[in-house]
Design a protein around this motif. Structure first.
Motif, PDB file in Angstrom:
ATOM      1  N   ALA A 213       0.828  -1.201   0.000  1.00 23.45           N
ATOM      2  CA  ALA A 213       0.000   0.000   0.000  1.00 23.45           C
ATOM      3  C   ALA A 213       0.865   1.254   0.000  1.00 23.45           C
ATOM      4  CB  ALA A 213      -0.915  -0.003   1.229  1.00 23.45           C
ATOM      5  N   ALA A 214       1.963   1.227   0.769  1.00 22.99           N
ATOM      6  CA  ALA A 214       2.861   2.383   0.811  1.00 22.99           C
ATOM      7  C   ALA A 214       3.519   2.613  -0.538  1.00 22.99           C
ATOM      8  CB  ALA A 214       3.921   2.172   1.892  1.00 22.99           C
ATOM      9  N   GLU A 215       3.873   1.530  -1.217  1.00 26.49           N
ATOM     10  CA  GLU A 215       4.502   1.650  -2.528  1.00 26.49           C
ATOM     11  C   GLU A 215       3.529   2.230  -3.544  1.00 26.49           C
ATOM     12  OE1 GLU A 215       7.359   1.637  -5.406  1.00 26.49           O
ATOM     13  OE2 GLU A 215       7.574   1.325  -3.242  1.00 26.49           O
ATOM     14  N   LYS A 216       2.276   1.804  -3.486  1.00 25.68           N
ATOM     15  CA  LYS A 216       1.271   2.350  -4.400  1.00 25.68           C
ATOM     16  C   LYS A 216       1.058   3.840  -4.153  1.00 25.68           C
ATOM     17  CE  LYS A 216      -1.341  -1.905  -5.244  1.00 25.68           C
ATOM     18  NZ  LYS A 216      -2.652  -2.591  -5.101  1.00 25.68           N
ATOM     19  N   GLU A 217       1.049   4.226  -2.866  1.00 24.61           N
ATOM     20  CA  GLU A 217       0.883   5.639  -2.538  1.00 24.61           C
ATOM     21  C   GLU A 217       2.076   6.449  -3.054  1.00 24.61           C
ATOM     22  OE1 GLU A 217       0.184   8.545   1.365  1.00 24.61           O
ATOM     23  OE2 GLU A 217       0.542   6.391   1.610  1.00 24.61           O
ATOM     24  N   ARG A 218       3.271   5.903  -2.893  1.00 19.69           N
ATOM     25  CA  ARG A 218       4.473   6.586  -3.370  1.00 19.69           C
ATOM     26  C   ARG A 218       4.435   6.758  -4.890  1.00 19.69           C
ATOM     27  NH1 ARG A 218       9.827   7.683  -2.287  1.00 19.69           N
ATOM     28  NH2 ARG A 218      11.266   7.306  -4.022  1.00 19.69           N
ATOM     29  N   GLU A 219       4.006   5.724  -5.593  1.00 20.73           N
ATOM     30  CA  GLU A 219       3.918   5.810  -7.054  1.00 20.73           C
ATOM     31  C   GLU A 219       2.926   6.895  -7.479  1.00 20.73           C
ATOM     32  OE1 GLU A 219       2.923   1.913  -8.364  1.00 20.73           O
ATOM     33  OE2 GLU A 219       4.925   1.080  -7.991  1.00 20.73           O
ATOM     34  N   ALA A 220       1.816   6.997  -6.740  1.00 15.42           N
ATOM     35  CA  ALA A 220       0.829   8.031  -7.057  1.00 15.42           C
ATOM     36  C   ALA A 220       1.405   9.428  -6.826  1.00 15.42           C
ATOM     37  CB  ALA A 220      -0.429   7.825  -6.214  1.00 15.42           C
TER      38      ALA A 220
END
Length: 265
Positions: A88-95
């Motif tokens: 989830a943190a990685e997806k947020e970072r990508e966004a």
């Protein structure tokens, strides 16, 4: 004679009904071993498919395959939760990286339009890469020779850049001064270090006259002659080396990708 007749009659009527439950038992044992084997697998999807297949085969409303839970062997539930958090943190970072890219591309486009509309392509350029958006300004567009005071006619440029930066106040901004390798020693400046530092500070002062900017996000530095972009052996090269750079630093960087995204000169 009568004994033989009774023996044959007994064999003819031998009860073989035990074969039916025996065959059912073997079938159930086979199903049990298949289920046990499937439960040792971490492939939840295949287990669910197999479970549904057995339910349909035996047509038993509530059996051993009802309400089953897949246990992933060798996995700690805490690790699974941690992996989910990391994902989830990685997806947020990508966004956030995507949004940052859009912001910097928009700002670059605004500056490029200003450069084109004011005929400043010879004095200014912008470059966007994986670490920053850099605005490079030739020294003769801002300063007189050997001076750190911004020309009165050049303050409009500084104010225009300041106005565009006010929509991106969450970014760290570094203003850096650069000179050529020609030595300088005056009553005001002892060296190129002094001159480059003073030029960076004076230009930053004008930017920060805009009270919508955050001074805590700004810093100024002088590099003197030690970061040239061209040779100092020619007048043209020395002219390119005398410059002020305004760098809008990325908050999210990809260390595996240093390729320059776009540039305009």
């Amino acid at each position: 004679m009568s004994k033989k007749h009774r023996h044959e009659e007994h064999e003819e009527h031998q009860d073989e009904s035990w074969l039916l439950p025996y065959s059912d038992l073997l079938t159930l044992l086979l199903a049990l071993f298949i289920v046990l084997y499937a439960m040792s697998s971490v492939d939840a999807k295949k287990f669910e498919e197999m479970s549904q297949a057995f339910k349909m085969t035996f047509n038993q409303g509530n059996g051993i395959l009802e309400n089953t839970a897949v246990i992933r062997t060798g996995e700690d539930p805490d690790n699974i939760k941690e992996n989910d958090k990391d994902e989830a943190a990685e997806k947020e970072r990508e966004a956030l990286m995507k949004q940052e890219q859009e912001d910097l591309e928009k700002l670059k486009k605004q500056i490029d339009q200003y450069i084109a509309s004011h005929g400043l392509s010879a004095e200014l350029e912008t470059k966007l890469n994986q670490s920053q958006l850099m605005i490079t300004i030739s020294d003769n567009a801002l300063f007189s020779s050997g001076s750190a005071e911004v020309k009165p006619e050049s303050k409009e440029l500084a104010n225009a850049i300041s106005a565009m930066l006010q929509n991106y106040t969450d970014y760290e901004i570094v203003v850096s001064g650069h000179t050529d390798n020609q030595p300088i020693a005056t009553s005001e400046f002892k060296s190129n270090w002094d001159l480059s530092s003073s030029r960076a500070i004076r230009f930053m002062d004008i930017l920060l006259q805009n009270n919508k900017l955050k001074p805590e996000r700004f810093s100024a530095i002088g590099y003197g002659e030690y970061r040239p972009v061209a040779t100092n052996d020619t007048a043209e090269g020395r002219s390119k080396n005398r410059r002020v750079e305004v760098s809008i630093l990325r908050k999210y960087t990809d260390p595996n990708n240093t390729q320059q995204i776009s540039a305009t000169k």
